[in-house]
Write a protein that holds these residues in place. Structure first.
Motif, PDB file in Angstrom:
ATOM      1  N   ALA A  15      -9.535  -2.328 -16.640  1.00  0.00           N
ATOM      2  CA  ALA A  15      -9.716  -3.011 -15.566  1.00  0.00           C
ATOM      3  C   ALA A  15      -8.609  -2.612 -14.500  1.00  0.00           C
ATOM      4  O   ALA A  15      -9.051  -2.285 -13.473  1.00  0.00           O
ATOM      5  CB  ALA A  15      -9.639  -4.613 -15.733  1.00  0.00           C
ATOM      6  N   LEU A  16      -7.568  -2.433 -14.958  1.00  0.00           N
ATOM      7  CA  LEU A  16      -6.460  -1.924 -14.097  1.00  0.00           C
ATOM      8  C   LEU A  16      -6.693  -0.414 -13.829  1.00  0.00           C
ATOM      9  O   LEU A  16      -6.513   0.085 -12.614  1.00  0.00           O
ATOM     10  CB  LEU A  16      -5.012  -1.953 -15.013  1.00  0.00           C
ATOM     11  N   ALA A  17      -7.299   0.496 -14.773  1.00  0.00           N
ATOM     12  CA  ALA A  17      -7.554   1.630 -14.443  1.00  0.00           C
ATOM     13  C   ALA A  17      -8.749   1.841 -13.279  1.00  0.00           C
ATOM     14  O   ALA A  17      -8.584   2.661 -12.449  1.00  0.00           O
ATOM     15  CB  ALA A  17      -7.966   2.514 -15.707  1.00  0.00           C
ATOM     16  N   LEU A  18      -9.768   0.764 -13.398  1.00  0.00           N
ATOM     17  CA  LEU A  18     -10.732   1.022 -12.466  1.00  0.00           C
ATOM     18  C   LEU A  18     -10.233   0.551 -11.246  1.00  0.00           C
ATOM     19  O   LEU A  18     -10.545   1.216 -10.211  1.00  0.00           O
ATOM     20  CB  LEU A  18     -11.835  -0.159 -13.022  1.00  0.00           C
ATOM     21  N   ASP A  37       1.802  -2.684 -17.948  1.00  0.00           N
ATOM     22  CA  ASP A  37       2.606  -1.711 -17.265  1.00  0.00           C
ATOM     23  C   ASP A  37       1.996  -1.254 -16.071  1.00  0.00           C
ATOM     24  O   ASP A  37       1.006  -0.560 -16.114  1.00  0.00           O
ATOM     25  CB  ASP A  37       3.034  -0.552 -18.286  1.00  0.00           C
ATOM     26  N   VAL A  38       2.519  -1.573 -14.797  1.00  0.00           N
ATOM     27  CA  VAL A  38       2.139  -0.931 -13.554  1.00  0.00           C
ATOM     28  C   VAL A  38       2.791  -0.028 -12.828  1.00  0.00           C
ATOM     29  O   VAL A  38       2.828   0.233 -11.738  1.00  0.00           O
ATOM     30  CB  VAL A  38       1.453  -2.175 -12.667  1.00  0.00           C
ATOM     31  N   SER A  39       3.962   0.413 -13.590  1.00  0.00           N
ATOM     32  CA  SER A  39       4.914   1.113 -12.898  1.00  0.00           C
ATOM     33  C   SER A  39       4.234   2.545 -12.484  1.00  0.00           C
ATOM     34  O   SER A  39       4.683   2.873 -11.391  1.00  0.00           O
ATOM     35  CB  SER A  39       5.953   1.339 -13.681  1.00  0.00           C
ATOM     36  N   SER A  40       3.405   2.949 -13.105  1.00  0.00           N
ATOM     37  CA  SER A  40       2.739   4.197 -12.317  1.00  0.00           C
ATOM     38  C   SER A  40       1.559   3.982 -11.407  1.00  0.00           C
ATOM     39  O   SER A  40       0.972   4.864 -10.970  1.00  0.00           O
ATOM     40  CB  SER A  40       2.119   4.958 -13.776  1.00  0.00           C
ATOM     41  N   PHE A  41       1.255   2.664 -11.194  1.00  0.00           N
ATOM     42  CA  PHE A  41       0.173   2.271 -10.303  1.00  0.00           C
ATOM     43  C   PHE A  41       0.618   2.401  -8.780  1.00  0.00           C
ATOM     44  O   PHE A  41       1.670   1.643  -8.355  1.00  0.00           O
ATOM     45  CB  PHE A  41      -0.196   0.816 -10.695  1.00  0.00           C
ATOM     46  N   ASN A  42       0.094   3.309  -8.034  1.00  0.00           N
ATOM     47  CA  ASN A  42       0.753   3.762  -6.696  1.00  0.00           C
ATOM     48  C   ASN A  42      -0.373   3.572  -5.577  1.00  0.00           C
ATOM     49  O   ASN A  42      -0.087   3.832  -4.336  1.00  0.00           O
ATOM     50  CB  ASN A  42       1.227   5.194  -6.850  1.00  0.00           C
ATOM     51  N   LYS A  43      -1.807   3.401  -6.051  1.00  0.00           N
ATOM     52  CA  LYS A  43      -2.791   3.437  -5.103  1.00  0.00           C
ATOM     53  C   LYS A  43      -3.024   2.047  -4.130  1.00  0.00           C
ATOM     54  O   LYS A  43      -3.667   2.037  -3.280  1.00  0.00           O
ATOM     55  CB  LYS A  43      -3.942   3.924  -5.541  1.00  0.00           C
TER      56      LYS A  43
END
Length: 87
Positions: A15-18, A37-43
């Motif tokens: 779901a996070l990837a979506l 882990d959302v450290s690389s989540f930038n959008k």
């Protein structure tokens, strides 16, 4: 109106990837979702429920880009946006 993704399980990485592919995404980590882990989540803007973070002792592990909010704040986000709850 943005798409509000409610992520409440550690197994919700899909779901996070979506949500990361959604240009209008707002992501809220709650319950066990705060372990992700959302450290690389930038959008998108990522929020986490402060109570859930505190009760699990994860205060030092949450990246500075994640905004801690209350359940009251979550209600405001739900009212103002389209909810996408993937389980």
């Amino acid at each position: 109106m943005a798409n509000l993704y409610l992520i409440h399980k550690k197994s919700s990485a899909e779901a996070l990837a979506l949500a990361q592919e959604d240009k209008e995404a707002l992501v809220v980590l709650l319950q066990d979702g705060v372990y992700l882990d959302v450290s690389s989540f930038n959008k998108a803007q990522v929020y986490a429920i402060k109570w859930d973070v505190d009760i699990r002792g994860l205060n030092q592990r949450i990246p500075g880009t994640v905004k801690l909010i209350s359940y009251h704040d979550l209600v405001d986000l739900i009212v103002a946006n389209k909810v996408v709850n993937l389980t």
